[in-house]
Design a protein around this motif. Structure first.
Motif, PDB file in Angstrom:
ATOM      1  N   SER A 179       0.743  -1.319   0.005  1.00 33.06           N
ATOM      2  CA  SER A 179      -0.040  -0.235   0.286  1.00 33.06           C
ATOM      3  C   SER A 179       1.089   1.308   0.189  1.00 33.06           C
ATOM      4  N   CYS A 180       0.113   2.710  -0.597  1.00 34.96           N
ATOM      5  CA  CYS A 180       0.685   3.550  -0.758  1.00 34.96           C
ATOM      6  C   CYS A 180      -0.226   4.402  -0.191  1.00 34.96           C
ATOM      7  N   ALA A 181      -0.169   4.769   0.577  1.00 36.09           N
ATOM      8  CA  ALA A 181      -0.701   6.094   1.182  1.00 36.09           C
ATOM      9  C   ALA A 181      -0.291   7.258   1.242  1.00 36.09           C
ATOM     10  N   ALA A 182      -1.092   8.641   0.592  1.00 36.47           N
ATOM     11  CA  ALA A 182      -0.712   9.988   0.183  1.00 36.47           C
ATOM     12  C   ALA A 182      -0.790  10.896   0.717  1.00 36.47           C
ATOM     13  N   SER A 183      -0.297  12.062   1.485  1.00 33.25           N
ATOM     14  CA  SER A 183      -1.135  13.076   1.873  1.00 33.25           C
ATOM     15  C   SER A 183      -1.481  13.888   1.500  1.00 33.25           C
ATOM     16  N   GLU A 184      -1.643  14.861  -0.187  1.00 34.21           N
ATOM     17  CA  GLU A 184      -2.127  14.807  -1.464  1.00 34.21           C
ATOM     18  C   GLU A 184      -3.960  14.908  -1.077  1.00 34.21           C
ATOM     19  N   ARG A 185      -3.774  16.009  -0.643  1.00 29.27           N
ATOM     20  CA  ARG A 185      -5.890  15.807  -1.001  1.00 29.27           C
ATOM     21  C   ARG A 185      -6.274  15.750  -2.346  1.00 29.27           C
ATOM     22  N   LYS A 243      -9.863   6.988  -0.716  1.00 26.65           N
ATOM     23  CA  LYS A 243      -8.820   6.400   0.348  1.00 26.65           C
ATOM     24  C   LYS A 243      -6.954   7.332   0.670  1.00 26.65           C
ATOM     25  N   LYS A 244      -7.187   8.396  -0.830  1.00 26.08           N
ATOM     26  CA  LYS A 244      -5.388   8.490  -1.137  1.00 26.08           C
ATOM     27  C   LYS A 244      -4.561   7.616  -1.048  1.00 26.08           C
ATOM     28  N   THR A 245      -5.097   6.432  -1.770  1.00 28.10           N
ATOM     29  CA  THR A 245      -3.742   4.354  -1.785  1.00 28.10           C
ATOM     30  C   THR A 245      -3.810   4.312  -3.060  1.00 28.10           C
ATOM     31  N   VAL A 246      -3.426   3.586  -3.552  1.00 25.38           N
ATOM     32  CA  VAL A 246      -2.553   3.415  -4.639  1.00 25.38           C
ATOM     33  C   VAL A 246      -1.802   1.395  -4.201  1.00 25.38           C
TER      34      VAL A 246
END
Length: 123
Positions: free
Chosen positions: A21-27, A76-79
């Motif tokens: 998983s890769c979670a991003a902070s950017e809206r 979820k801002k996730t890849v």
């Protein structure tokens, strides 16, 4: 500034599955194309997979086609990188990266990078 945090790496045996998983902070995550790269011990950085901002287009390096699947959840801002039928040669540090709009196979075209997560596959 987009911060990316990978997770999900670890130890696996050949044939196992892992999900990175890769979670991003950017809206505005949904406006970024995402890529997964990996670096095996003693080797250079290798592009693994990419997905465009809209999620409608994905691509893979030949060595993982049919085994890995990239997907994204913009809410979820996730890849994710779903890795099946793992092989010892998949052992590497895996990085996610972001760039505006269209995915690329070129590391230099990505603007933001995560810190990496180790995947080790034993035979």
């Amino acid at each position: 500034q987009v911060q990316l945090v990978e997770s999900g790496g670890g130890l696996a045996q050949a044939g196992d599955s892992l999900r990175l998983s890769c979670a991003a902070s950017e809206r505005t995550f949904s406006s970024y194309a995402m890529g997964w790269f990996r670096q095996a011990p003693g080797k250079g950085l290798e592009w693994v997979s990419g997905i465009n901002a809209g999620g409608g287009s994905t691509s893979y390096v030949d060595s993982v086609k049919g085994r890995f699947t990239i997907s994204r959840d913009n809410a979820k801002k996730t890849v994710y990188l779903h890795m099946n039928s793992l092989k010892p040669e998949d052992t590497a540090v895996y990085y996610c990266a972001a760039r505006p709009s269209l995915a690329s196979t070129r590391a230099g075209e990505y603007v933001y990078w995560g810190q990496g997560t180790q995947v080790t596959v034993s035979s």
